[in-house]
Design a protein around this motif. Structure first.
Motif, PDB file in Angstrom:
ATOM      1  N   GLY A 313      60.658  -4.723  29.698  1.00 23.59           N
ATOM      2  CA  GLY A 313      59.734  -4.119  30.644  1.00 23.59           C
ATOM      3  C   GLY A 313      59.033  -2.900  30.066  1.00 23.59           C
ATOM      4  N   GLY A 314      59.766  -2.107  29.306  1.00 23.11           N
ATOM      5  CA  GLY A 314      59.154  -0.948  28.671  1.00 23.11           C
ATOM      6  C   GLY A 314      58.098  -1.343  27.658  1.00 23.11           C
ATOM      7  N   LEU A 315      58.396  -2.400  26.885  1.00 26.22           N
ATOM      8  CA  LEU A 315      57.427  -2.876  25.900  1.00 26.22           C
ATOM      9  C   LEU A 315      56.187  -3.440  26.598  1.00 26.22           C
ATOM     10  CD1 LEU A 315      56.843  -3.296  22.920  1.00 26.22           C
ATOM     11  CD2 LEU A 315      58.088  -5.470  23.032  1.00 26.22           C
ATOM     12  N   TYR A 316      56.409  -4.159  27.704  1.00 23.30           N
ATOM     13  CA  TYR A 316      55.292  -4.698  28.485  1.00 23.30           C
ATOM     14  C   TYR A 316      54.387  -3.566  28.982  1.00 23.30           C
ATOM     15  CZ  TYR A 316      52.840  -7.215  32.234  1.00 23.30           C
ATOM     16  OH  TYR A 316      51.872  -7.760  33.047  1.00 23.30           O
ATOM     17  N   LEU A 317      54.987  -2.518  29.528  1.00 18.59           N
ATOM     18  CA  LEU A 317      54.200  -1.392  30.035  1.00 18.59           C
ATOM     19  C   LEU A 317      53.377  -0.736  28.933  1.00 18.59           C
ATOM     20  CD1 LEU A 317      56.413   0.653  32.539  1.00 18.59           C
ATOM     21  CD2 LEU A 317      54.225  -0.469  32.993  1.00 18.59           C
ATOM     22  N   ARG A 318      54.003  -0.546  27.792  1.00 16.98           N
ATOM     23  CA  ARG A 318      53.300   0.114  26.685  1.00 16.98           C
ATOM     24  C   ARG A 318      52.111  -0.730  26.220  1.00 16.98           C
ATOM     25  NH1 ARG A 318      53.835   4.267  23.326  1.00 16.98           N
ATOM     26  NH2 ARG A 318      53.222   4.069  21.149  1.00 16.98           N
ATOM     27  N   LYS A 319      52.340  -2.039  26.093  1.00 18.45           N
ATOM     28  CA  LYS A 319      51.258  -2.923  25.676  1.00 18.45           C
ATOM     29  C   LYS A 319      50.147  -2.970  26.730  1.00 18.45           C
ATOM     30  CE  LYS A 319      52.441  -4.671  21.664  1.00 18.45           C
ATOM     31  NZ  LYS A 319      51.531  -4.569  20.496  1.00 18.45           N
ATOM     32  N   LEU A 320      50.539  -2.985  27.992  1.00 16.45           N
ATOM     33  CA  LEU A 320      49.540  -3.005  29.052  1.00 16.45           C
ATOM     34  C   LEU A 320      48.681  -1.745  29.015  1.00 16.45           C
ATOM     35  CD1 LEU A 320      49.888  -4.275  32.633  1.00 16.45           C
ATOM     36  CD2 LEU A 320      49.029  -1.957  32.311  1.00 16.45           C
ATOM     37  N   LEU A 321      49.305  -0.595  28.788  1.00 14.89           N
ATOM     38  CA  LEU A 321      48.562   0.659  28.715  1.00 14.89           C
ATOM     39  C   LEU A 321      47.569   0.659  27.553  1.00 14.89           C
ATOM     40  CD1 LEU A 321      51.469   3.112  29.539  1.00 14.89           C
ATOM     41  CD2 LEU A 321      49.289   3.030  30.778  1.00 14.89           C
ATOM     42  N   VAL A 322      48.027   0.209  26.385  1.00 18.10           N
ATOM     43  CA  VAL A 322      47.137   0.163  25.218  1.00 18.10           C
ATOM     44  C   VAL A 322      45.965  -0.782  25.485  1.00 18.10           C
ATOM     45  CG1 VAL A 322      46.947  -0.516  22.786  1.00 18.10           C
ATOM     46  CG2 VAL A 322      48.942   0.779  23.568  1.00 18.10           C
ATOM     47  N   THR A 323      46.248  -1.950  26.044  1.00 17.30           N
ATOM     48  CA  THR A 323      45.205  -2.939  26.295  1.00 17.30           C
ATOM     49  C   THR A 323      44.243  -2.465  27.376  1.00 17.30           C
ATOM     50  OG1 THR A 323      46.804  -4.646  25.687  1.00 17.30           O
ATOM     51  CG2 THR A 323      44.801  -5.386  26.771  1.00 17.30           C
ATOM     52  N   TRP A 324      44.765  -1.786  28.394  1.00 22.09           N
ATOM     53  CA  TRP A 324      43.912  -1.172  29.420  1.00 22.09           C
ATOM     54  C   TRP A 324      42.896  -0.234  28.760  1.00 22.09           C
ATOM     55  CZ3 TRP A 324      46.474   2.841  33.280  1.00 22.09           C
ATOM     56  CH2 TRP A 324      45.488   3.583  33.927  1.00 22.09           C
TER      57      TRP A 324
END
Length: 392
Positions: A313-324
């Motif tokens: 979940g932490g990795l998902y959040l980080r990737k989502l933030l970068v992609t955003w």
């Protein structure tokens, strides 16, 4: 920013291609060209054929209108001379889009119906009713529910009939990462940034924005080099809130337009929904409801995290933030680089007017990610920075 293609020439050329395509598909039917739908990507115009309302989309070499006008495809004489050969290719952008619409319909997703395609022009039947963006701003308290229902509707993308079409005729050029790499790579990327905003901003503002954007891009280029999250899946690929309609109102099923099917990481479609919803919130802050919309976005993302273990979940959040941030940077710089003669959608003009607030958000959240803070804390702070950006 230097312009080598005149907006009037481009408009006349595309309108003529649309009429020619309509005549070839429906000979003998009366055609009446209607209003232009302002866009920075494809040329979109309303048309009636035998009294039947349609939308006609014309793509020049598969490039955005901004790129064509800036000369990325060569001189206007070259673009016009080579368009017929491009349009006849089975790999032409709108040929792939038409095939994707058919595959999505076969897979059970409600999409705009392709009425016909010829000469590099795609005709689709109009979808009536509010968009996802309209509903979010009208009913902020339903933001999380609406975003979640939209994404759950796309579970059909993994069905074989859709996945096979995505692999056969992917529209990778609409992907966030592919767009980012294409825009900001090497010498051409530096030249692009040197001219950013010259046709749309005052000199003082243009200089300040250029400095921040360069810094944000440098950070994101480093951040995107981290390993890709999990196996790829079929993505909608261009999941903007304005590409999702609710003809039956908020209680009815969504209907989708303008697909960009491709393989990619699971977070990418969600990231685009977050990016574009927040950008709309900054560009045109509603009189009330900002807090409810951001809380809805938070709830929507937490819904995606629920089945994941903490580390994943932490990795998902980080990737989502970068992609955003990458997506917001992509579209904001496109708006800023649009030649003065190109009509902008109302939303795009509002983003340009509030670009300093957008840049402040990009700067603060990208700096936060570079510090490698706890992903959950970074997510909460990112939403806090988004809230502040709507008040500037």
């Amino acid at each position: 920013m230097t312009t080598v293609v005149d907006a009037a020439d481009l408009s006349d050329f595309c309108s003529a291609r649309i009429q020619d395509a309509a005549f070839s598909l429906w000979p003998g039917q009366a055609t009446v060209l209607g209003a232009l739908t302002p866009s920075v990507t494809g040329y979109v115009q309303q048309i009636e054929v035998g009294g039947r309302p349609l939308f006609a989309k014309c793509s020049l070499h598969g490039a955005s209108l901004v790129s064509v006008m800036r000369g990325s495809c060569g001189s206007w004489a070259k673009v016009a001379a080579e368009q017929a050969a491009y349009a006849a290719s089975p790999t032409a952008l709108l040929q792939r889009e038409a095939a994707q619409l058919d595959a999505l319909a076969a897979g059970g997703l409600a999409v705009a119906r392709a009425a016909g395609s010829a000469g590099g022009v795609l005709f689709t039947e109009p979808i009536t009713g509010p968009t996802l963006a309209d509903l979010v701003f009208k009913s902020p308290e339903r933001t999380g529910e609406l975003l979640g229902r939209t994404l759950r509707s796309l579970e059909v993308l993994q069905r074989p009939v859709v996945a096979e079409q995505a692999d056969r005729s992917a529209i990778n050029e609409r992907g966030i990462d592919a767009t980012f790499r294409r825009k900001f790579n090497g010498i051409s990327g530096r030249t692009y940034l040197d001219q950013l905003g010259t046709a749309r901003l005052e000199e003082r503002t243009q200089h300040g924005v250029a400095i921040v954007v360069r810094q944000v891009i440098a950070r994101l280029l480093r951040l995107r080099l981290a390993p890709t999250l999990g196996p790829s899946q079929v993505l909608y690929g261009d999941l903007k809130p304005e590409h999702v309609f609710f003809p039956g109102g908020p209680e009815g099923p969504p209907v989708f337009i303008d697909p960009g099917l491709q393989r990619g990481p699971a977070h990418a479609d969600a990231a685009k929904l977050v990016s574009r919803t927040v950008l709309s919130l900054i560009a045109v802050p509603p009189p009330e409801g900002t807090t409810a919309i951001l809380e809805g976005i938070d709830g929507f993302v937490r819904e995606q995290l629920r089945p994941m273990r903490r580390a994943m979940g932490g990795l998902y959040l980080r990737k989502l933030l970068v992609t955003w941030l990458m997506d917001t940077t992509n579209i904001t710089t496109t708006y800023l680089s649009a030649p003065a003669g190109l009509p902008l959608p109302k939303h795009a003009g509002a983003v340009v007017e509030r670009v300093e607030s957008v840049c402040t958000l990009l700067d603060r959240v990208s700096a936060l990610l570079m510090a490698d803070a706890d992903p959950a804390a970074s997510w909460r702070l990112a939403l806090s920075h988004a809230a502040k950006a709507t008040t500037r």
